[in-house]
Design an enzyme around this catalytic site. Structure first.
Site, mmCIF file in Angstrom:
data_model
loop_
_atom_site.group_PDB
_atom_site.id
_atom_site.type_symbol
_atom_site.label_atom_id
_atom_site.label_comp_id
_atom_site.label_asym_id
_atom_site.label_seq_id
_atom_site.Cartn_x
_atom_site.Cartn_y
_atom_site.Cartn_z
ATOM 1 N N ASP A 98 14.044 -0.123 -47.800
ATOM 2 C CA ASP A 98 14.891 0.913 -48.377
ATOM 3 C C ASP A 98 15.972 1.264 -47.358
ATOM 4 O O ASP A 98 15.679 1.819 -46.293
ATOM 5 C CB ASP A 98 14.009 2.132 -48.679
ATOM 6 C CG ASP A 98 14.512 2.943 -49.845
ATOM 7 O OD1 ASP A 98 15.735 3.190 -49.888
ATOM 8 O OD2 ASP A 98 13.699 3.345 -50.687
ATOM 9 N N ASP A 200 19.694 3.104 -51.096
ATOM 10 C CA ASP A 200 19.642 4.514 -51.460
ATOM 11 C C ASP A 200 21.042 5.082 -51.690
ATOM 12 O O ASP A 200 21.943 4.864 -50.863
ATOM 13 C CB ASP A 200 18.966 5.264 -50.297
ATOM 14 C CG ASP A 200 18.609 6.686 -50.651
ATOM 15 O OD1 ASP A 200 17.748 6.884 -51.512
ATOM 16 O OD2 ASP A 200 19.213 7.604 -50.042
ATOM 17 N N GLU A 255 20.496 1.867 -55.966
ATOM 18 C CA GLU A 255 20.136 3.058 -56.717
ATOM 19 C C GLU A 255 21.423 3.526 -57.390
ATOM 20 O O GLU A 255 22.375 3.929 -56.725
ATOM 21 C CB GLU A 255 19.594 4.151 -55.787
ATOM 22 C CG GLU A 255 19.129 5.338 -56.589
ATOM 23 C CD GLU A 255 18.783 6.568 -55.759
ATOM 24 O OE1 GLU A 255 18.005 7.386 -56.229
ATOM 25 O OE2 GLU A 255 19.319 6.714 -54.648
ATOM 26 N N HIS A 328 9.539 7.471 -57.164
ATOM 27 C CA HIS A 328 9.072 8.585 -56.334
ATOM 28 C C HIS A 328 9.893 9.857 -56.526
ATOM 29 O O HIS A 328 9.577 10.877 -55.918
ATOM 30 C CB HIS A 328 9.132 8.153 -54.868
ATOM 31 C CG HIS A 328 10.541 7.881 -54.418
ATOM 32 N ND1 HIS A 328 11.316 6.870 -54.951
ATOM 33 C CD2 HIS A 328 11.326 8.515 -53.525
ATOM 34 C CE1 HIS A 328 12.506 6.888 -54.394
ATOM 35 N NE2 HIS A 328 12.538 7.881 -53.505
ATOM 36 N N ASP A 329 10.949 9.803 -57.320
ATOM 37 C CA ASP A 329 11.809 10.974 -57.512
ATOM 38 C C ASP A 329 11.578 11.703 -58.842
ATOM 39 O O ASP A 329 12.262 12.684 -59.127
ATOM 40 C CB ASP A 329 13.283 10.556 -57.468
ATOM 41 C CG ASP A 329 13.731 10.188 -56.065
ATOM 42 O OD1 ASP A 329 13.109 10.663 -55.092
ATOM 43 O OD2 ASP A 329 14.711 9.433 -55.943
#
Ligand code: TEU
Ligand code: CA
Length: 556
Positions: A98, A200, A255, A328-329
């Site tokens: 990431d 990200d 993302e 995870h968000d």
């Protein structure tokens, strides 16, 4: 369209802190991942995406990096990482990291230097502005996690920009030195043999010249028009591709925050040589009207169909996307989009059937393969996520909602829902750790856990294995031409897909009632490839579906 390993691949996202704790300190770690590689392989996974594993003060659990070329000591050592990479490759899987390149930690050496003085050589690694005439922040930009996006620094009397927490200062990508630092960090990992990066908030790296005030529109619109898609973003992504990614057998997954169907091609069209694919936020945020915790709208199948269609059309034949219903968000996908009570098993499997038959790379988030659900945290002391905590604190100031309601809102949409430790067994702490974990384990680990599901042929886990194998064996799942049937049916999602000789039909019932569908051909003879029930009621050309039934028929 070029066929490549990463397009057909299924990605499994690991949030290391919550995955598996090998040394029983309550925090997941790299050796814990190594222990579970055979398990991951057994799901027919091709690519593992690790949420950040680099040194970090953990204000935002690793999304605030203080050293890009090191391993967070809580997670292990560089030797552990090398072993993880080797063991992953040995099993025929790939590993991506990431890359958090829009911002770093305020404890990164670059920022510690930069704040010393205006003349410091690192000053220009960040975005510094003088206060407004009244001494307040230079403009009205809001942080993604609440409050102003600017923080005042006493020493030099200027503000610095942080689109996330104040401990995540935004890097200044206009500075060529910053870009070179990031490229070097990428090279460091790629030289080790890493297979690429999930990037990200990558659309945010280029800031609008003059930092203009944001208009008074919804936050999502502000992200698209003010924070993301800045004037130099494509120039730098192109440069990053040319100088780094293209030199390796590696890929990039963006993302897609702030990317919509009209500008997606600029990022992922193959001939532009920027990024390989992106995941958009339209499904992930389809029930969120504006703010994360507020204005939650009910789930709507027609809306979902529209979203899949518009993205298929947007990148058809030119670019590529990944599909995700959870990460995870966000709160757990089964709790948001399915029925986590009466039709728990059926709806989990049906949603997976939809996801695995959409065009694009499939992204799975840890724990979804056993149908992990949301957790109800009992008090604010149990909440760990900075986004939820900031929302709660902000609300104490404004008193917009009662404390009870604010906690209820956090329990419904908060990110901790997806971050509770993976439930491996019915033992203490779900077999994640003997030590009390950093975030509470969901009490339902006594029934929902990997161990139970391993032994149950009808479990969600074994269904995931089955459908992922079928997907692997049938290119039509990934690349087929898509034909929508009864688009306006609000309860059933029906489509045909064709690729050469392969032809399938997918029929999904999104209701807790039976559903009926009449087709223009006799279906008695068709072969059922996937089914989340034991049988399927077919009478000539009429199909009757059970609540949340989902089937894939082989029409070839
Ligand atoms: O997320 C970016 C992002 O847009 C999220 O803040 C999202 O809007 C929100 O979480 C939805 O509730 C990435 C990471 O995935 C996230 O974990 C980080 O906190 C964030 O960037 C900052 O690095
Ligand atoms: Ca540990």
């Amino acid at each position: 369209m070029k066929l490549t390993w990463f397009k057909k691949g299924t990605i499994y996202q690991i949030y290391p802190r919550s995955f598996n704790d090998s040394n029983n300190d309550g925090i997941g770690d790299i050796r814990g991942i190594i222990e579970k590689l055979d398990y991951i392989k057994s799901l027919h996974i091709d690519i593992i995406w690790l949420s950040p594993i680099f040194s970090s003060p953990n204000d935002d659990n690793g999304y605030d990096i203080s050293d890009y070329c090191s391993i967070m000591p809580e997670f292990g050592t560089m030797e552990d990482f090398d072993e993880l990479l080797k063991e992953t490759h040995k099993r025929g899987m790939r590993l991506i990291l990431d890359l958090v390149a829009n911002h770093c930690s305020d404890e990164h050496n670059w920022f510690e230097e930069a704040k010393k003085s205006k003349e410091n050589p690192y000053r220009d690694y960040f975005h510094w502005r003088k206060p407004a005439a009244d001494g307040g922040p230079p403009n009205n930009w809001m942080s993604f996690f609440g409050g102003s996006a600017w923080e005042f620094d006493e020493v030099t009397g200027e503000y610095y920009l942080h689109l996330f927490t104040r401990k995540q200062p935004d890097l200044n990508w206009e500075n060529p030195k910053v870009r070179e630092e990031i490229y070097n960090a990428m090279r460091f990992w790629l030289d080790k043999g890493v297979d690429g990066f999930r990037m990200d908030v990558i659309p945010l790296i280029s800031k609008r010249i003059g930092y203009p005030d944001a208009p008074n529109v919804g936050f999502r619109k502000i992200i698209e028009d003010v924070y993301a898609n800045g004037p130099t973003v494509h120039k730098y992504l192109n440069e990053m591709n040319e100088k780094v990614i293209s030199k390796y057998d590696a890929f990039s997954l963006a993302e897609g925050v702030g990317i919509n169907e009209s500008n997606a091609g600029l990022y992922v069209d193959e001939d532009r040589k920027e990024l390989d694919m992106l995941y958009h936020f339209d499904i992930l945020e389809c029930t969120i009207v504006n703010g994360k915790f507020e204005e939650v709208s009910p789930f709507d199948l027609i809306q979902i169909k529209h979203i899949f269609k518009k993205w298929r059309d947007a990148i058809h034949g030119t670019g590529w996307i990944a599909n995700a219903m959870g990460n995870h968000d966000f709160a757990r996908m089964i709790s948001r989009f399915g029925d986590d009570k009466k039709y728990y098993l059926e709806s989990s499997k049906m949603l997976m059937t939809m996801m695995s038959t959409q065009n694009g790379t499939l992204n799975i988030y840890q724990g979804d393969e056993i149908g992990m659900t949301n957790i109800t945290l009992q008090s604010i002391d149990e909440v760990r996520d900075i986004q939820s905590l900031n929302f709660y604190k902000e609300n104490l100031k404004t008193n917009k909602y009662s404390k009870e309601l604010a906690l209820e809102m956090i329990n419904k949409e908060g990110r901790d829902n997806a971050r509770t430790p993976v439930q491996w067994s019915d033992e203490i702490n779900g077999g994640f750790s003997i030590q009390e974990p950093w975030l509470k384990v969901n009490p339902n680990h006594t029934t929902i856990n990997v161990k139970n599901q391993e032994n149950d042929p009808d479990s969600i886990l074994n269904f995931y294995r089955q459908i992922l194998k079928v997907r692997k064996d049938h290119d039509v799942f990934v690349y087929g031409d898509f034909e929508e049937i009864e688009f306006n049916n609000p309860s059933l999602y029906i489509y045909k897909k064709t690729l050469g000789e392969e032809k399938i039909m997918v029929i999904l019932n999104f209701e807790s009632l039976k559903g009926h569908f009449e087709y223009n051909e006799n279906l008695n003879e068709v072969n059922i490839l996937v089914n989340n029930y034991k049988g399927l009621e077919i009478e000539n050309n009429r199909i009757t579906l059970e609540p949340y039934q989902g089937v894939v028929l082989d029409l070839g």
